[in-house]
Write a protein that holds these residues in place. Structure first.
Motif, PDB file in Angstrom:
ATOM      1  N   THR A 102      11.062  -7.143   7.007  1.00 44.40           N
ATOM      2  CA  THR A 102      11.147  -6.529   5.678  1.00 44.40           C
ATOM      3  C   THR A 102       9.777  -6.227   5.074  1.00 44.40           C
ATOM      4  O   THR A 102       9.570  -5.127   4.535  1.00 44.40           O
ATOM      5  CB  THR A 102      11.983  -7.404   4.725  1.00 44.40           C
ATOM      6  N   THR A 137       8.636  -2.508   3.917  1.00 42.32           N
ATOM      7  CA  THR A 137       8.274  -2.257   2.521  1.00 42.32           C
ATOM      8  C   THR A 137       6.871  -1.672   2.409  1.00 42.32           C
ATOM      9  O   THR A 137       6.640  -0.696   1.679  1.00 42.32           O
ATOM     10  CB  THR A 137       8.346  -3.571   1.714  1.00 42.32           C
ATOM     11  N   TRP A 138       5.923  -2.253   3.164  1.00 42.67           N
ATOM     12  CA  TRP A 138       4.542  -1.782   3.094  1.00 42.67           C
ATOM     13  C   TRP A 138       4.409  -0.340   3.586  1.00 42.67           C
ATOM     14  O   TRP A 138       3.798   0.500   2.909  1.00 42.67           O
ATOM     15  CB  TRP A 138       3.643  -2.691   3.926  1.00 42.67           C
ATOM     16  N   ARG A 151       6.755   1.933   3.837  1.00 37.31           N
ATOM     17  CA  ARG A 151       7.483   2.812   2.919  1.00 37.31           C
ATOM     18  C   ARG A 151       6.632   3.119   1.685  1.00 37.31           C
ATOM     19  O   ARG A 151       6.547   4.271   1.240  1.00 37.31           O
ATOM     20  CB  ARG A 151       8.799   2.149   2.517  1.00 37.31           C
ATOM     21  N   GLN A 152       5.987   2.099   1.138  1.00 43.34           N
ATOM     22  CA  GLN A 152       5.146   2.284  -0.053  1.00 43.34           C
ATOM     23  C   GLN A 152       3.928   3.144   0.259  1.00 43.34           C
ATOM     24  O   GLN A 152       3.526   3.983  -0.567  1.00 43.34           O
ATOM     25  CB  GLN A 152       4.706   0.921  -0.594  1.00 43.34           C
ATOM     26  N   GLU A 153       3.349   2.946   1.431  1.00 42.72           N
ATOM     27  CA  GLU A 153       2.191   3.748   1.828  1.00 42.72           C
ATOM     28  C   GLU A 153       2.558   5.223   1.972  1.00 42.72           C
ATOM     29  O   GLU A 153       1.772   6.111   1.620  1.00 42.72           O
ATOM     30  CB  GLU A 153       1.607   3.221   3.141  1.00 42.72           C
ATOM     31  N   GLU A 213       5.149   6.712   0.383  1.00 44.41           N
ATOM     32  CA  GLU A 213       5.456   7.214  -0.957  1.00 44.41           C
ATOM     33  C   GLU A 213       4.197   7.462  -1.774  1.00 44.41           C
ATOM     34  O   GLU A 213       4.135   8.390  -2.591  1.00 44.41           O
ATOM     35  CB  GLU A 213       6.365   6.219  -1.683  1.00 44.41           C
ATOM     36  N   ALA A 214       3.166   6.652  -1.543  1.00 44.19           N
ATOM     37  CA  ALA A 214       1.911   6.797  -2.282  1.00 44.19           C
ATOM     38  C   ALA A 214       1.021   7.898  -1.706  1.00 44.19           C
ATOM     39  O   ALA A 214      -0.006   8.254  -2.301  1.00 44.19           O
ATOM     40  CB  ALA A 214       1.154   5.474  -2.276  1.00 44.19           C
ATOM     41  N   HIS A 236      -0.563   7.673   1.153  1.00 37.01           N
ATOM     42  CA  HIS A 236      -1.620   7.122   2.000  1.00 37.01           C
ATOM     43  C   HIS A 236      -1.342   7.399   3.481  1.00 37.01           C
ATOM     44  O   HIS A 236      -2.264   7.493   4.286  1.00 37.01           O
ATOM     45  CB  HIS A 236      -1.762   5.619   1.760  1.00 37.01           C
ATOM     46  N   ARG A 255       8.500  15.448   4.471  1.00 37.21           N
ATOM     47  CA  ARG A 255       9.517  15.081   3.494  1.00 37.21           C
ATOM     48  C   ARG A 255      10.852  15.764   3.758  1.00 37.21           C
ATOM     49  O   ARG A 255      11.912  15.164   3.636  1.00 37.21           O
ATOM     50  CB  ARG A 255       9.029  15.408   2.082  1.00 37.21           C
TER      51      ARG A 255
END
Length: 237
Positions: free
Chosen positions: A12, A16-17, A19-21, A23-24, A26, A76
């Protein structure tokens, strides 16, 4: 099954990491993700946990793998193009079970057929290695579910069709847990059936090795139909 659930829990933070990267911004479209070894070192987890995380990200349509190159971020517009709601499916749900078997038969029969037509010597070696790994696991009183997945994945890889490969990875995340449950029941309560399962696997390999697509397709379908029957036996029991 406990080990698989534990793998999901440990994966997990990686999911999460990443996915966040993404979305940001990066990690951008077509960018290669850190390697499995790098993710292992960063998060202090095993290779199987990293693969579980990548499998989940692939199932969400966020990333895709390129054989021999690594895992890359999807654009995307390519994300979340396909999904299956398997959250409520259990071994006791006969309707869901029939639907799962129908889907797996359609895909694996076609994969076995194409593997028989297109496999290389390296592909065949990989398939045989997975089967030997399964036999060794069984001899050591282990479930052999990871080896079983490696066997079927090796057949799909031998199609040399990237869409088959990606779809199989998605099904591993969302559908095959029912088959794993069946394998667990086989190992615990029906040791006499283990030899039958391995014989079915041998028949698939033999047909692929002989480049007989019709025999490979028939052997794959027979294996899955028998797996379905074993599932029904467990449910009735």
């Amino acid at each position: 099954m406990a080990g698989h659930k534990q793998s999901i829990a440990y994966s997990t933070p990686i999911v999460t990491w990443i996915r966040q990267e993404i979305e940001a911004g990066h990690f951008v479209a077509d960018q290669k993700l850190p390697s499995e070894a790098q993710l292992q070192e960063r998060f202090g987890v095993s290779r199987s946990v990293v693969r579980e995380a990548l499998s989940q990200l692939k199932s969400e349509g966020l990333v895709h793998s390129q054989q021999g190159k690594g895992v890359f971020v999807n654009a995307r517009g390519e994300r979340r193009m396909f999904s299956l709601d398997m959250s409520g499916a259990t071994l006791g749900d006969l309707t869901s079970l029939e639907h799962v078997i129908e889907l797996l038969v359609a895909i694996e029969v076609a994969a076995a057929k194409h593997a028989a037509e297109r496999h290389t010597a390296a592909d065949l070696k990989k398939i045989r290695k997975a089967l030997i790994g399964m036999e060794y696991a069984i001899a050591c009183d282990q479930l052999g579910d990871e080896e079983d997945y490696a066997f079927h994945q090796a057949i799909v890889d031998a199609t040399h069709n990237p869409h088959f490969i990606t779809l199989n990875e998605y099904l591993e995340q969302h559908v095959r847990r029912l088959i794993r449950q069946a394998r667990s029941h086989t190992a615990q309560y029906h040791q006499d059936l283990i030899e039958d399962v391995q014989a079915e696997h041998q028949a698939i390999i033999q047909a692929i090795e002989q480049r007989d697509p019709e025999a490979a397709a028939a052997a794959a379908e027979r294996h899955l139909r028998n797996a379905a029957e074993r599932l029904r036996t467990y449910i009735k029991a």
